[in-house]
Design a protein around this motif. Structure first.
Motif, mmCIF file in Angstrom:
data_model
loop_
_atom_site.group_PDB
_atom_site.id
_atom_site.type_symbol
_atom_site.label_atom_id
_atom_site.label_comp_id
_atom_site.label_asym_id
_atom_site.label_seq_id
_atom_site.Cartn_x
_atom_site.Cartn_y
_atom_site.Cartn_z
ATOM 1 N N ILE A 58 0.818 -1.221 0.000
ATOM 2 C CA ILE A 58 0.000 0.000 0.000
ATOM 3 C C ILE A 58 0.851 1.271 0.000
ATOM 4 O O ILE A 58 0.461 2.282 -0.580
ATOM 5 C CB ILE A 58 -0.936 -0.007 1.235
ATOM 6 N N GLU A 59 2.001 1.230 0.626
ATOM 7 C CA GLU A 59 2.837 2.418 0.842
ATOM 8 C C GLU A 59 3.084 3.254 -0.415
ATOM 9 O O GLU A 59 2.994 4.486 -0.356
ATOM 10 C CB GLU A 59 4.174 1.999 1.457
ATOM 11 N N PRO A 60 3.366 2.649 -1.579
ATOM 12 C CA PRO A 60 3.624 3.490 -2.765
ATOM 13 C C PRO A 60 2.430 4.360 -3.171
ATOM 14 O O PRO A 60 2.605 5.378 -3.832
ATOM 15 C CB PRO A 60 3.941 2.481 -3.872
ATOM 16 N N TYR A 61 1.213 3.970 -2.787
ATOM 17 C CA TYR A 61 0.013 4.697 -3.171
ATOM 18 C C TYR A 61 -0.510 5.619 -2.074
ATOM 19 O O TYR A 61 -1.470 6.348 -2.288
ATOM 20 C CB TYR A 61 -1.087 3.704 -3.574
ATOM 21 N N ALA A 62 0.119 5.585 -0.917
ATOM 22 C CA ALA A 62 -0.339 6.389 0.219
ATOM 23 C C ALA A 62 0.015 7.853 0.000
ATOM 24 O O ALA A 62 1.027 8.170 -0.626
ATOM 25 C CB ALA A 62 0.309 5.885 1.505
ATOM 26 N N PRO A 63 -0.830 8.754 0.516
ATOM 27 C CA PRO A 63 -0.518 10.182 0.359
ATOM 28 C C PRO A 63 0.767 10.552 1.091
ATOM 29 O O PRO A 63 1.077 10.000 2.139
ATOM 30 C CB PRO A 63 -1.714 10.884 0.993
ATOM 31 N N LYS A 64 1.504 11.470 0.504
ATOM 32 C CA LYS A 64 2.746 11.960 1.101
ATOM 33 C C LYS A 64 2.526 13.407 1.543
ATOM 34 O O LYS A 64 1.612 14.078 1.077
ATOM 35 C CB LYS A 64 3.891 11.913 0.075
ATOM 36 N N VAL A 96 0.619 4.461 7.390
ATOM 37 C CA VAL A 96 -0.179 3.505 6.631
ATOM 38 C C VAL A 96 -0.606 2.336 7.503
ATOM 39 O O VAL A 96 -1.763 1.904 7.451
ATOM 40 C CB VAL A 96 0.604 2.998 5.394
#
Length: 109
Positions: free
Chosen positions: A43-49, A61
């Motif tokens: 999920i981390e690559p798609y999580a908001p930054k 996350v």
């Protein structure tokens, strides 16, 4: 006038007696069997930054994933899970929240 007494609102680890509830046993089992690290990695690559303009920093996350799972397992809506995290120390600990320090994600998160 009655003297006020100090009462710990959360489980501190110093209680003489605790009951092994079904909910506690279920969450301990889910802690062992759910592949948290692998799910977070997916999920981390798609999580908001955090954005360049600032704003509210995103929540971790894994904490949000654990909250989502609690919602599914116990049939909780967004507002209900927010209240449950404040009201039930067992759930807050499962998510990894220290209510004395951490901010609980609100229902709109």
């Amino acid at each position: 006038m009655k003297q006020m007494r100090l009462q710990a609102p959360m489980y501190t680890g110093f209680e003489l007696r605790t009951k092994r509830t079904r909910k506690r046993e279920f969450l301990e089992q889910m802690e062992r069997v759910v592949p948290w690290k692998e799910l977070v990695a997916l999920i981390e690559p798609y999580a908001p930054k955090a954005g360049p303009k600032g704003g509210r920093p995103p929540f971790a996350v894994e904490k949000l994933l654990r909250i989502y799972f609690l919602q599914q397992w116990f049939g909780l809506s967004d507002p209900a899970v927010e209240e449950a995290l404040y009201d039930t120390p067992l759930l807050a600990r499962f998510v990894g929240l220290d209510l004395g320090v951490d901010v609980v994600p609100d229902e709109s998160t």
